[in-house]
Write an enzyme that holds these catalytic residues in place. Structure first.
Site, short mmCIF file in Angstrom:
data_model
loop_
_atom_site.label_atom_id
_atom_site.label_comp_id
_atom_site.label_asym_id
_atom_site.label_seq_id
_atom_site.Cartn_x
_atom_site.Cartn_y
_atom_site.Cartn_z
CE LYS A 143 7.19 4.12 42.28
NZ LYS A 143 8.47 3.76 42.16
N GLY A 192 12.24 -9.87 37.46
CA GLY A 192 12.09 -8.79 36.59
C GLY A 192 13.05 -8.01 36.42
CG ASN A 193 14.84 -3.56 35.09
OD1 ASN A 193 15.00 -2.79 35.78
ND2 ASN A 193 15.08 -3.53 33.84
N GLY A 207 11.80 -12.49 42.74
CA GLY A 207 11.38 -11.75 41.62
C GLY A 207 12.35 -12.31 40.70
P1 NAD Z 1 9.06 -6.05 37.20
O1 NAD Z 1 7.89 -6.05 36.94
O2 NAD Z 1 10.05 -6.11 36.11
O3 NAD Z 1 9.68 -7.43 37.90
C1 NAD Z 1 8.92 -7.99 38.88
C2 NAD Z 1 9.33 -9.25 39.48
O4 NAD Z 1 8.60 -9.69 40.57
C3 NAD Z 1 8.46 -10.25 38.11
O5 NAD Z 1 9.39 -11.27 38.03
C4 NAD Z 1 7.41 -10.73 39.02
O6 NAD Z 1 6.81 -12.17 38.34
C5 NAD Z 1 7.82 -10.89 40.17
N1 NAD Z 1 6.64 -11.04 41.22
C6 NAD Z 1 5.51 -10.24 41.40
N2 NAD Z 1 4.89 -10.65 42.57
C7 NAD Z 1 5.41 -11.59 43.10
C8 NAD Z 1 5.39 -12.41 44.25
N3 NAD Z 1 4.19 -12.09 44.75
N4 NAD Z 1 6.31 -13.19 44.73
C9 NAD Z 1 7.53 -13.43 43.78
N5 NAD Z 1 7.70 -12.84 42.49
C10 NAD Z 1 6.90 -11.68 42.35
O7 NAD Z 1 9.33 -5.12 38.46
P2 NAD Z 1 10.96 -4.30 38.69
O8 NAD Z 1 11.16 -3.02 38.17
O9 NAD Z 1 12.02 -5.37 38.74
O10 NAD Z 1 10.63 -4.00 40.20
C11 NAD Z 1 10.83 -4.87 41.35
C12 NAD Z 1 10.81 -3.96 42.56
O11 NAD Z 1 11.77 -2.98 42.72
C13 NAD Z 1 9.65 -3.13 42.81
O12 NAD Z 1 9.40 -2.95 44.32
C14 NAD Z 1 9.93 -1.90 42.48
O13 NAD Z 1 9.15 -0.63 42.99
C15 NAD Z 1 11.47 -1.77 42.62
N6 NAD Z 1 12.26 -0.73 41.93
C16 NAD Z 1 12.19 -0.92 40.55
C17 NAD Z 1 13.29 0.05 39.77
C18 NAD Z 1 13.29 -0.13 38.42
O14 NAD Z 1 14.13 0.54 37.89
N7 NAD Z 1 12.70 -1.14 37.64
C19 NAD Z 1 13.94 1.09 40.80
C20 NAD Z 1 13.93 1.14 42.07
C21 NAD Z 1 12.87 0.04 42.69
#
Ligand code: NAD
Length: 427
Positions: free
Chosen positions: A106, A220-221, A218
């Site tokens: 990471k 996001g993605n 959340g």
């Molecule tokens: P992202 O940056 O696309 O989205 C994060 C979301 O969380 C956003 O909507 C943001 O506004 C929201 N957020 C941030 N802080 C917050 C809070 N305190 N309260 C409420 N909402 C909050 O990130 P992502 O890629 O969707 O990742 C989200 C989680 O999933 C992380 O823990 C990441 O490590 C994990 N993850 C992501 C992937 C991937 O492929 N993207 C894969 C495995 C795990």
């Protein structure tokens, strides 16, 4: 008040508990409790205003006994080395639980991309690569996007790496745009993977998905695609939440009769921040950050950050909740985990639930190595098969042994990694 949260201590305590159950030898225990390698470095950037700002960057390789390390790079103002260590450790277990031939790594940079121009972000990406280029690569360690990094960041990193090495190595990084060696389906993969496991869990429980309510943290993605597929399958999403950079606060968006996913997506920026005024005008209730956890729903899907279901808020979870599907990494603290266990809530642990992303990243590498790309349907079909198989292997073990789902998943992963270390003569 709960003790200050440390993600790496949590990752180690989860490991210790399962190492005891598996009666692992001292040597292998010590090896797997810590990252094999860590890189901490500085990235100086000439900012748009003419000043030089120095950013702190990290890459941690937890274990690569089963194959090259694999894991995302996170841009976050609160990034710490212990968060990166924890995430690298979880990547090792994640790749092992879905049985792909990769280890765990990471990376991160302490920064807030919301307040950086595109040029400044590009300089951070290129600077990050210049510091670790010798220690990463398709056969050593393969980075990918994570919180607040995206396919554009990956291309800048790839381009810098290829400039330094003088050759094309599309398999050195994943999560790239499809125009530059990315895989179709990667954007959807993590969120869809979460819902494949939810679908299988509901099947095992004999509950039809239609009408089942989910509350998601959340937007996001991960959260967006989880919500999309869950709704496509007939479920309803009663809340989502996000971080708002303008007022530096998080909000929940409540809609007890179900969100309109396309509408919400149309008023959300690329960082996953929803426009509050437009949502309010459309009848969404804008509530405090933790409201998402207090909703009447059958499933909670934390998909934002770690430490979100903890000793302070776990009691707010309603009795309607029967399942927690951990889209985020490390969203549930050990204290909250005990409470969920005691209440009989079925938990799909993070490193299984959100493994769709890394599984698709692995497919991306395979396609890059072959220089031959699969249609999206094929990617998603293979992803569904791999996630479904991994989910049932864990659920079968949990059922046979009476172990909690998280412990069963750990048992499978730790054993696989320990065997690889033994076979290599490491411990
Ligand atoms: P992202 O940056 O696309 O989205 C994060 C979301 O969380 C956003 O909507 C943001 O506004 C929201 N957020 C941030 N802080 C917050 C809070 N305190 N309260 C409420 N909402 C909050 O990130 P992502 O890629 O969707 O990742 C989200 C989680 O999933 C992380 O823990 C990441 O490590 C994990 N993850 C992501 C992937 C991937 O492929 N993207 C894969 C495995 C795990």
């Amino acid at each position: 008040m709960s003790k200050e949260f440390n993600a790496f201590e949590m990752a180690q305590s989860q490991f210790d508990a399962v190492a005891d159950k598996l009666e692992l030898d001292e040597g292998i225990r010590e090896l797997l409790r810590w990252p094999l390698r860590e890189f901490h470095f500085l990235i100086p950037v000439h900012m748009d205003d003419g000043t030089v700002k120095v950013f702190h960057g990290y890459r941690v390789q937890h274990n690569d006994a089963r194959g090259p390390a694999k894991g995302g790079i996170r841009f976050h103002p609160q990034e710490t080395v212990d968060t990166v260590r924890a995430l690298a450790t979880w990547m090792t277990w994640k790749c092992a639980v879905v049985d792909i031939p990769l280890g765990g790594g990471k990376g991160g940079v302490i920064c807030n991309p919301h307040s950086l121009s595109a040029r400044e972000q590009e300089q951070i990406c290129r600077g990050w690569i210049r510091q670790v280029a010798r220690n990463i690569g398709p056969l050593q360690d393969v980075p990918a996007p994570d919180v607040m990094t995206n396919p554009q960041h990956m291309v800048w990193m790839l381009d810098e790496y290829e400039k330094m090495t003088g050759a094309h190595y599309p398999g050195m990084i994943t999560g790239k745009p499809v125009e530059v060696g990315g895989s179709l389906g990667r954007t959807e993969a993590t969120g869809f993977g979460v819902i494949y496991t939810v679908r299988e869990a509901l099947k095992r429980a004999g509950v039809p998905i239609k009408g089942v309510r989910a509350s998601i943290q959340g937007f996001g993605n991960v959260a967006q695609y989880a919500a999309k597929l869950f709704i496509e399958y007939g479920g309803s999403v009663v809340a989502v939440s996000c971080w708002d950079n303008d007022d530096h606060a998080a909000y929940s968006f409540l809609k007890p009769d179900g969100i309109d996913i396309d509408f919400l997506l149309s008023i959300t920026d690329r960082f996953g921040t929803i426009d509050k005024d437009k949502a309010k005008a459309a009848g969404y209730v804008i509530a405090d950050p933790e409201s998402w956890i207090e909703q009447e729903a059958e499933i909670l899907i934390p998909a934002a950050l770690e430490n979100q279901i903890n000793g302070d808020n776990v009691d707010k979870i309603k009795n309607t909740v029967k399942m927690v599907a951990e889209g985020a990494n490390g969203p549930t603290t050990p204290e909250a985990d005990e409470a969920l266990k005691a209440r009989g809530i079925f938990v799909i642990p993070d490193f299984l639930c959100n493994a769709g992303g890394v599984t698709c990243s692995y497919f991306e590498q395979v396609q890059c190595n072959q220089n031959f790309f699969w249609p999206k349907d094929e990617v998603l079909k293979r992803l569904d098969e791999q996630m479904t198989q991994a989910f049932h292997a864990v659920a079968d073990l949990a059922e046979e042994t009476g172990e909690y789902m998280r412990d069963a998943a750990y048992m499978i992963s730790i054993q696989r990694v320990a065997v690889a270390c033994h076979l290599r003569g490491w411990a």
